[in-house]
Scaffold this motif. Structure first.
Motif, mmCIF file in Angstrom:
data_model
loop_
_atom_site.group_PDB
_atom_site.id
_atom_site.type_symbol
_atom_site.label_atom_id
_atom_site.label_comp_id
_atom_site.label_asym_id
_atom_site.label_seq_id
_atom_site.Cartn_x
_atom_site.Cartn_y
_atom_site.Cartn_z
ATOM 1 N N ASP A 130 1.028 -1.166 0.000
ATOM 2 C CA ASP A 130 0.025 0.087 0.199
ATOM 3 C C ASP A 130 0.883 1.259 0.047
ATOM 4 O OD1 ASP A 130 -1.301 2.117 1.694
ATOM 5 O OD2 ASP A 130 -3.067 0.959 0.825
ATOM 6 N N PRO A 131 0.450 2.316 -0.864
ATOM 7 C CA PRO A 131 1.397 3.469 -0.791
ATOM 8 C C PRO A 131 1.606 4.052 0.528
ATOM 9 C CG PRO A 131 -0.381 3.405 -2.420
ATOM 10 C CD PRO A 131 -0.614 2.265 -1.794
ATOM 11 N N ASP A 132 0.593 3.892 1.540
ATOM 12 C CA ASP A 132 0.806 4.601 2.688
ATOM 13 C C ASP A 132 2.053 3.995 3.418
ATOM 14 O OD1 ASP A 132 -1.068 6.162 2.141
ATOM 15 O OD2 ASP A 132 -2.701 5.250 3.289
ATOM 16 N N ALA A 133 2.400 2.689 3.309
ATOM 17 C CA ALA A 133 3.382 2.101 3.845
ATOM 18 C C ALA A 133 4.848 2.633 3.738
ATOM 19 C CB ALA A 133 3.043 0.542 3.732
ATOM 20 N N LEU A 134 4.758 3.262 2.267
ATOM 21 C CA LEU A 134 6.056 3.659 1.989
ATOM 22 C C LEU A 134 6.585 4.794 2.855
ATOM 23 C CD1 LEU A 134 5.301 4.015 -1.763
ATOM 24 C CD2 LEU A 134 6.619 2.393 -0.524
ATOM 25 N N GLU A 135 5.583 5.587 3.611
ATOM 26 C CA GLU A 135 5.994 6.622 4.519
ATOM 27 C C GLU A 135 7.369 6.301 5.282
ATOM 28 O OE1 GLU A 135 3.796 10.046 7.344
ATOM 29 O OE2 GLU A 135 2.745 8.545 6.237
ATOM 30 N N GLY A 136 8.270 7.364 5.377
ATOM 31 C CA GLY A 136 9.355 7.397 6.219
ATOM 32 C C GLY A 136 10.677 6.467 5.735
ATOM 33 N N ALA A 137 10.418 6.041 4.428
ATOM 34 C CA ALA A 137 11.580 5.343 3.758
ATOM 35 C C ALA A 137 12.590 6.496 3.497
ATOM 36 C CB ALA A 137 11.003 4.606 2.824
ATOM 37 N N ASP A 138 13.680 6.012 3.490
ATOM 38 C CA ASP A 138 14.914 6.779 2.962
ATOM 39 C C ASP A 138 14.849 6.899 1.411
ATOM 40 O OD1 ASP A 138 16.133 7.326 5.596
ATOM 41 O OD2 ASP A 138 17.104 5.491 5.520
ATOM 42 N N LEU A 139 14.432 5.739 0.721
ATOM 43 C CA LEU A 139 14.346 5.716 -0.513
ATOM 44 C C LEU A 139 13.214 4.679 -0.728
ATOM 45 C CD1 LEU A 139 16.922 4.878 -3.172
ATOM 46 C CD2 LEU A 139 14.866 3.546 -2.915
ATOM 47 N N ALA A 140 12.048 5.367 -1.556
ATOM 48 C CA ALA A 140 10.974 4.297 -1.975
ATOM 49 C C ALA A 140 10.924 4.253 -3.394
ATOM 50 C CB ALA A 140 9.652 5.127 -1.226
ATOM 51 N N VAL A 141 10.216 3.176 -3.790
ATOM 52 C CA VAL A 141 10.253 2.821 -5.177
ATOM 53 C C VAL A 141 8.813 2.550 -5.665
ATOM 54 C CG1 VAL A 141 10.811 1.324 -7.038
ATOM 55 C CG2 VAL A 141 12.582 1.655 -5.382
ATOM 56 N N VAL A 142 8.246 3.267 -6.697
ATOM 57 C CA VAL A 142 6.951 2.986 -7.361
ATOM 58 C C VAL A 142 7.235 2.758 -8.732
ATOM 59 C CG1 VAL A 142 4.747 4.240 -7.795
ATOM 60 C CG2 VAL A 142 5.896 4.558 -5.488
ATOM 61 N N VAL A 143 6.842 1.783 -9.215
ATOM 62 C CA VAL A 143 6.689 1.373 -10.756
ATOM 63 C C VAL A 143 5.534 1.800 -11.268
ATOM 64 C CG1 VAL A 143 6.924 -0.153 -12.654
ATOM 65 C CG2 VAL A 143 8.153 -0.412 -10.273
ATOM 66 N N ASN A 144 5.321 2.666 -12.220
ATOM 67 C CA ASN A 144 4.108 3.418 -12.633
ATOM 68 C C ASN A 144 4.061 3.504 -14.063
ATOM 69 O OD1 ASN A 144 1.587 4.661 -12.107
ATOM 70 N ND2 ASN A 144 2.454 6.888 -12.164
ATOM 71 N N PRO A 145 3.100 2.796 -15.010
ATOM 72 C CA PRO A 145 2.304 1.622 -14.298
ATOM 73 C C PRO A 145 3.132 0.392 -13.785
ATOM 74 C CG PRO A 145 2.080 1.903 -16.831
ATOM 75 C CD PRO A 145 3.030 3.095 -16.183
ATOM 76 N N ASN A 146 2.744 -0.312 -13.040
ATOM 77 C CA ASN A 146 3.323 -1.245 -12.382
ATOM 78 C C ASN A 146 3.369 -2.566 -13.303
ATOM 79 O OD1 ASN A 146 4.594 -2.462 -10.259
ATOM 80 N ND2 ASN A 146 2.783 -3.614 -9.725
ATOM 81 N N ASN A 147 4.536 -3.386 -13.227
ATOM 82 C CA ASN A 147 4.892 -4.458 -13.758
ATOM 83 C C ASN A 147 4.755 -5.548 -12.928
ATOM 84 O OD1 ASN A 147 5.735 -6.589 -15.401
ATOM 85 N ND2 ASN A 147 7.789 -5.808 -15.609
ATOM 86 N N PRO A 148 3.931 -6.376 -12.756
ATOM 87 C CA PRO A 148 3.008 -7.145 -13.922
ATOM 88 C C PRO A 148 1.579 -6.715 -13.891
ATOM 89 C CG PRO A 148 3.179 -8.797 -12.230
ATOM 90 C CD PRO A 148 3.833 -7.504 -11.778
ATOM 91 N N ASP A 149 1.056 -6.054 -12.861
ATOM 92 C CA ASP A 149 -0.399 -6.019 -12.715
ATOM 93 C C ASP A 149 -0.978 -4.766 -13.213
ATOM 94 O OD1 ASP A 149 0.436 -4.158 -10.740
ATOM 95 O OD2 ASP A 149 -0.516 -5.086 -9.099
ATOM 96 N N GLY A 150 -0.144 -3.731 -13.785
ATOM 97 C CA GLY A 150 -0.583 -2.493 -14.273
ATOM 98 C C GLY A 150 -1.014 -1.412 -13.352
ATOM 99 N N ARG A 151 -1.160 -1.733 -11.948
ATOM 100 C CA ARG A 151 -1.445 -0.733 -11.121
ATOM 101 C C ARG A 151 -0.992 0.536 -11.474
ATOM 102 N NH1 ARG A 151 -0.878 -1.467 -4.726
ATOM 103 N NH2 ARG A 151 1.211 -2.070 -5.191
ATOM 104 N N SER A 152 -1.719 1.612 -11.257
ATOM 105 C CA SER A 152 -1.087 2.987 -11.679
ATOM 106 C C SER A 152 -1.606 4.117 -10.997
ATOM 107 C CB SER A 152 -1.686 3.378 -13.331
ATOM 108 O OG SER A 152 -2.995 3.404 -13.456
ATOM 109 N N PHE A 153 -0.896 5.260 -10.765
ATOM 110 C CA PHE A 153 -1.304 6.298 -9.836
ATOM 111 C C PHE A 153 -1.052 7.691 -10.832
ATOM 112 C CE2 PHE A 153 0.707 2.924 -7.416
ATOM 113 C CZ PHE A 153 -0.250 2.634 -6.587
ATOM 114 N N ALA A 154 -2.104 8.553 -10.495
ATOM 115 C CA ALA A 154 -1.879 9.638 -11.221
ATOM 116 C C ALA A 154 -0.731 10.700 -10.568
ATOM 117 C CB ALA A 154 -3.289 10.675 -10.864
ATOM 118 N N PRO A 155 -0.245 11.594 -11.373
ATOM 119 C CA PRO A 155 1.031 12.408 -11.022
ATOM 120 C C PRO A 155 0.653 12.907 -9.683
ATOM 121 C CG PRO A 155 0.564 12.791 -13.277
ATOM 122 C CD PRO A 155 -0.589 11.848 -12.885
#
Length: 315
Positions: free
Chosen positions: A116-141
């Motif tokens: 879940d994107p909320d679980a990225l909070e506080g990371a020194d480095l976070a990675v989001v693949v947009n659109p995602n491989n392999p399920d195509g999940r995507s996020f607006a800018p």
């Protein structure tokens, strides 16, 4: 596991036979037409002017004012970033392309997968693949910018974003974001090994230093400049890929598979038994992609030409 598609040699060794169709990757099967290259592209070291012309073409294509660093594919940046970004705690929004976590772990980072994107909070480095491989999940800018505000450095892998440019963060990047773009997937020229990292200074300067003085070849520069500037080809290709993705969905549905998601360069289906589905396709000399974290998911790239009939026969 750092497993990948494109391992057709392993399929051939296991199942034998000839006439294989490799659908295990998300690479456009109808590549950008590469006409004859100049002799200089093969014989001369790329100059600063050559590199500047390539980055100008990429800047126009991606609509960005950020610094652009050409790399040996997006993979070049994936491997470099863990060595130059400060911190020790990384979170990767997954499941996703496994090279991000693999490169981070190899560089000594503590890595956790977040669902879940909320679980990225506080990371020194976070990675989001947009659109995602392999399920195509995507996020607006705007949603991606919200994530950036809650982490140290945000790496946004837009390797499949050429088919949905409206998702790209490139036009308005937060200063702590790095956007990765792949050239080979949309243009169908993975062998060129070209990609770009978009970032603000001083991170862009660190990436340039990691990449070295000649990070891409003269041939890659010449091909990249032509392809990135050909907006008519971009539009026609997006339309064709959308039609072909819908055609692939119809074939999969007729086989009893359910669409999980994807992009118009690849589709992921719930098959019920991914190992059995992959074997069934392999018996028809078609190679596909399955995943260690799912018993049912199978991903297919798009066929072309006679490949459509071969796929339909295999199913």
């Amino acid at each position: 596991m750092r497993d990948h598609g494109g391992n057709l040699d392993a399929a051939m060794a296991r199942y034998g036979g000839t006439g294989w169709l490799d659908l295990s990757t998300g690479i456009n099967p109808r590549p950008y037409p590469v006409s004859e290259l100049s002799t200089r592209a093969w014989t001369a070291l790329p100059t600063r002017a050559d590199m500047a012309a390539l980055t100008d073409a990429a800047r126009a294509a991606y609509g960005t004012g950020a610094q652009i660093v050409p790399m040996a594919g997006a993979q070049g940046a994936i491997q470099a970033l863990p060595r130059i970004v400060p911190g020790r705690l990384a979170r990767v929004l997954g499941p996703t392309y496994n090279e991000h976590a693999g490169a981070l772990i190899g560089a000594g980072w503590e890595v956790a997968e977040a669902t879940d994107p909320d679980a990225l909070e506080g990371a020194d480095l976070a990675v989001v693949v947009n659109p995602n491989n392999p399920d195509g999940r995507s996020f607006a800018p705007n949603a991606v910018r919200d994530i950036a505000a809650r982490v140290g450095t945000l790496v946004v892998d837009e390797s499949f974003c050429d088919v949905t440019p409206e998702l790209s963060l490139a036009a308005d990047m937060p200063p702590n974001a790095v956007v990765l773009r792949s050239f080979g997937k949309f243009f169908g020229l993975a062998g060129v090994r070209l990609g770009f990292a978009l970032a603000a200074e001083p991170l862009a300067a660190k990436l340039r230093a990691e990449a070295g003085p000649w990070p891409v070849s003269g041939a890659a520069i010449e091909v990249g400049r032509r392809a990135l500037a050909d907006t008519a080809w971009h539009a026609a290709t997006r339309s064709r890929l959308a039609r072909d993705a819908a055609r692939l969905d119809r074939i999969a549905e007729a086989a009893g598979w359910r669409l999980v998601g994807g992009t118009t360069l690849f589709r992921t289906y719930e098959t019920g038994d991914a190992v059995a589905a992959q074997r069934r396709l392999a018996e028809g000399r078609i190679w596909s992609r399955i995943f260690p974290y799912s018993d049912g998911w199978l991903r297919l790239g798009l066929p072309d030409g006679d490949g459509w009939a071969q796929l339909a026969a295999a199913l």
